[in-house]
Design an enzyme around this catalytic site. Sequence first.
Site, short mmCIF file in Angstrom:
data_model
loop_
_atom_site.label_atom_id
_atom_site.label_comp_id
_atom_site.label_asym_id
_atom_site.label_seq_id
_atom_site.Cartn_x
_atom_site.Cartn_y
_atom_site.Cartn_z
N MET A 1 -13.82 77.29 53.63
CA MET A 1 -14.90 78.27 53.66
C MET A 1 -16.24 77.55 53.79
SD MET A 1 -13.43 80.78 50.76
CE MET A 1 -12.79 82.35 51.24
N CYS A 2 -16.88 77.27 52.69
CA CYS A 2 -18.24 76.75 52.72
C CYS A 2 -18.35 75.33 53.25
CB CYS A 2 -18.87 76.88 51.34
SG CYS A 2 -18.94 78.61 50.79
#
Length: 187
Positions: free
Chosen positions: A115-116
Site C-alpha cells: 500500500m503506502c
Amino acid sequence: MTTLTDRPNSALVVIDVQTGVVGGAVRRDEVVAAIGDLVDRARDASVPVVWVQHDDDELARDSDEWQIVPELAPAPDEPIVYKQYGDSFEATDFEERLADLGVGRLIVTGAQTDMCVRSTLHGALARGYDALLVGDAHTTEDLSEWGAPAPEQVIAHTNLYWKFQSAPGREAGTVAAADVDFSGGSG
C-alpha cells in the site's frame, strides 16, 4: 542521477511504522529492528530521516494505534509528514520538506509494503526522485482472506519488481539494509 536539479542529498524515509499499522505485520520485530539500525546509521552519517504517519477513519490521529512504535522515535529536528493517502506526496508537505533538505534520493522503509510503501516509491520515481527500497526493512499484514497473496509473497514480489524499476535519468532498486550506502552511492 535524480532529475531534480540541486538535490544532491539522500534521505531515509520511514513510512507508517505505527503501532496500529505494524501490529499484525509479518516479521514485525525484525523489520522494526532493521529500520532502527538504519535510522542510527543515517543519523551518524548526517543523512536526514523523514518520518511519515498515516491517519484515516480506521487510524485516528493521536490514538495509541497512530503512534510510531515505541522502539523508534523521531529526533526533535527530524521532519514528520502527516498523510491520508497511500502516496506520501499526495496532499502533504513531503515534497517541500525534501526540497528544503536538498534531497533527490530516497531510501525507503516501512509499512505497508503493498500500500503506502509501494505508492510512495512510484510517486517518488514519477516526480523525478531516485527511489531505493530497503528489501528487508518493509512489511505488511496478511490480507489473503481478501484475495491478496501471503504477506511473504507480497514482500518478495515487491522486492523483485522494484529491483528492475527504472525511468529516464532516475535510479531505483532494492538493497538489503546491511548494504545501504548513506554516502549517496547506488546501494
